[in-house]
Write a protein that holds these residues in place. Sequence first.
Motif, PDB file in Angstrom:
ATOM      1  N   ALA A 178       0.836  -1.215   0.000  1.00 19.65           N
ATOM      2  CA  ALA A 178       0.000   0.000   0.000  1.00 19.65           C
ATOM      3  C   ALA A 178       0.868   1.261   0.000  1.00 19.65           C
ATOM      4  O   ALA A 178       0.526   2.263  -0.636  1.00 19.65           O
ATOM      5  N   LEU A 179       2.022   1.180   0.698  1.00 19.69           N
ATOM      6  CA  LEU A 179       2.944   2.335   0.693  1.00 19.69           C
ATOM      7  C   LEU A 179       3.423   2.636  -0.724  1.00 19.69           C
ATOM      8  O   LEU A 179       3.471   3.791  -1.152  1.00 19.69           O
ATOM      9  N   LEU A 180       3.762   1.575  -1.429  1.00 20.53           N
ATOM     10  CA  LEU A 180       4.249   1.758  -2.815  1.00 20.53           C
ATOM     11  C   LEU A 180       3.138   2.253  -3.735  1.00 20.53           C
ATOM     12  O   LEU A 180       3.354   3.125  -4.581  1.00 20.53           O
ATOM     13  N   LEU A 181       1.956   1.670  -3.558  1.00 21.63           N
ATOM     14  CA  LEU A 181       0.825   2.063  -4.423  1.00 21.63           C
ATOM     15  C   LEU A 181       0.374   3.495  -4.144  1.00 21.63           C
ATOM     16  O   LEU A 181      -0.086   4.192  -5.045  1.00 21.63           O
ATOM     17  N   ARG A 182       0.540   3.931  -2.895  1.00 23.26           N
ATOM     18  CA  ARG A 182       0.194   5.323  -2.577  1.00 23.26           C
ATOM     19  C   ARG A 182       1.121   6.276  -3.339  1.00 23.26           C
ATOM     20  O   ARG A 182       0.675   7.262  -3.918  1.00 23.26           O
ATOM     21  N   GLU A 183       2.419   5.908  -3.370  1.00 21.59           N
ATOM     22  CA  GLU A 183       3.381   6.770  -4.077  1.00 21.59           C
ATOM     23  C   GLU A 183       3.156   6.779  -5.590  1.00 21.59           C
ATOM     24  O   GLU A 183       3.447   7.776  -6.250  1.00 21.59           O
ATOM     25  N   ILE A 230      -4.250   5.594   8.852  1.00 24.96           N
ATOM     26  CA  ILE A 230      -4.446   5.203  10.262  1.00 24.96           C
ATOM     27  C   ILE A 230      -3.292   4.311  10.718  1.00 24.96           C
ATOM     28  O   ILE A 230      -2.719   4.501  11.798  1.00 24.96           O
ATOM     29  N   ALA A 231      -2.909   3.343   9.850  1.00 22.53           N
ATOM     30  CA  ALA A 231      -1.817   2.425  10.191  1.00 22.53           C
ATOM     31  C   ALA A 231      -0.511   3.184  10.397  1.00 22.53           C
ATOM     32  O   ALA A 231       0.270   2.872  11.297  1.00 22.53           O
ATOM     33  N   LEU A 232      -0.277   4.195   9.567  1.00 13.76           N
ATOM     34  CA  LEU A 232       0.963   4.979   9.681  1.00 13.76           C
ATOM     35  C   LEU A 232       1.010   5.768  10.990  1.00 13.76           C
ATOM     36  O   LEU A 232       2.075   5.931  11.597  1.00 13.76           O
ATOM     37  N   ALA A 276       5.855   3.927   9.500  1.00 11.83           N
ATOM     38  CA  ALA A 276       6.094   5.324   9.106  1.00 11.83           C
ATOM     39  C   ALA A 276       7.556   5.518   8.707  1.00 11.83           C
ATOM     40  O   ALA A 276       7.866   6.221   7.727  1.00 11.83           O
ATOM     41  N   LYS A 277       8.460   4.878   9.449  1.00 13.45           N
ATOM     42  CA  LYS A 277       9.894   4.969   9.132  1.00 13.45           C
ATOM     43  C   LYS A 277      10.179   4.330   7.770  1.00 13.45           C
ATOM     44  O   LYS A 277      10.944   4.868   6.964  1.00 13.45           O
ATOM     45  N   GLN A 278       9.535   3.200   7.548  1.00 17.60           N
ATOM     46  CA  GLN A 278       9.726   2.511   6.266  1.00 17.60           C
ATOM     47  C   GLN A 278       9.220   3.360   5.093  1.00 17.60           C
ATOM     48  O   GLN A 278       9.848   3.416   4.033  1.00 17.60           O
ATOM     49  N   ALA A 279       8.092   4.021   5.333  1.00 15.28           N
ATOM     50  CA  ALA A 279       7.536   4.886   4.283  1.00 15.28           C
ATOM     51  C   ALA A 279       8.518   5.998   3.920  1.00 15.28           C
ATOM     52  O   ALA A 279       8.728   6.296   2.735  1.00 15.28           O
ATOM     53  N   VAL A 339      13.016   8.136   0.272  1.00 19.46           N
ATOM     54  CA  VAL A 339      14.420   8.555   0.100  1.00 19.46           C
ATOM     55  C   VAL A 339      15.104   7.660  -0.938  1.00 19.46           C
ATOM     56  O   VAL A 339      15.798   8.151  -1.839  1.00 19.46           O
ATOM     57  N   LEU A 340      14.899   6.370  -0.811  1.00 19.00           N
ATOM     58  CA  LEU A 340      15.557   5.427  -1.733  1.00 19.00           C
ATOM     59  C   LEU A 340      15.022   5.550  -3.162  1.00 19.00           C
ATOM     60  O   LEU A 340      15.750   5.321  -4.128  1.00 19.00           O
TER      61      LEU A 340
END
Lengths: 200, 171
Positions: free
Chosen positions: B9-14, B28-30, B37-40, B45-46
């Motif tokens: 979901a993090l990738l799809l959001r981006e 909500i999860a973040l 949140a750190k992973q996001a 950055v990467l």
Amino acid sequence: MEEKNLEIWLQQYRNGDLDALGRIVDETRVPLYRFIYGLVRDPHVAEDVFQDVWIRAIKGLHRYQSDRLLSWLYRIARNRVIDLSRKKKPDYSLQQPMASGEASNATLETFIPNKDQDPAQEVQNLELAIRIREAVDSLPDEQREVYLMRTEADLPFKVIAVTQNVSINTALARMQYALRALRDLLADDYEALHAQARTS
Amino acid sequence: MKPRELENALLLRESGELSETDLKELTIALEQNPELAKQAEENQVLQQAGPYSSSILVPEIPELTRARILTIAEKPTNKNLSRLLAIAALLVLGFGLFPHLSNSLQPEHPVVAFDVTPIRHSLTAEDPILDTLRELESELSLWSSYDMNDSSFLEDETDWATTLISSEESI
């Protein structure tokens, strides 16, 4: 990049407007070229492949039916690079480790310090860029392709999945693996990357 | 969402491919999960690292390459023109050759039997072929006098049959 615009320009080109094709080439050339360059790691080969992709695309326009111009272009590019790596082994092998000094592929402009920037900082940036490139180059082919398509071309995962002929979940998994690998490889540079990301 | 689904979901959001519902759930999860949140943040950055590196290391594609592509793109028009010219030339050639072709392609006249009498008249009395002709005629007249139901033929056949049967019995 608005794919809708690309489709409109494509239609205009089919109706005889050559400038419309010029607009498509302009719109796609930086990300497409960077994607190709990221795979072949040689500016001259990348140029040849880029030109070849467009020649093939132009010749195949009558066969092109779908509304996914970008995935079509990237698929041609990907197949062309795979063909080259098969024919020209070991010169352009996708698994070939990067020659020492990636900077040899950079233009002279790369080494001319930006007048707005501290020369020492400029050198640091160059070194960081080389380390990033080395880390990206060390990724397995499929993961590197996904990473480059996603980051250089800003392609959505559904288009990446079509280009690689895999499911969207596979494309997502490949991106996850790529990011995990990069996180480890660039752990020492994370602060510098973070600072760079904030300024850009 | 499961951990793997949250990562996706993090990738799809981006990439702008996350549905409204999933986006709310991810937000909500973040808020509740600092690790996520750190992973996001690290993901972002990467993902910016690659383009940053390219902006420094990858040279610009030459303008000449673009010009070459557009020149090649112009060619299909010329190609169509030359194709039309070729078709026109073929048509002209076709019309020119048609009368000759139609004559040469006409079927041969069928071979028909014709009376030999005129030929016979044209021959001299000493011509050797006349003897051959006469012989043939006499042969034909000889055969035409025979009838296949003639008793002499039938008797002959019966004799042969008797000879064959008797020789078989003797064996």
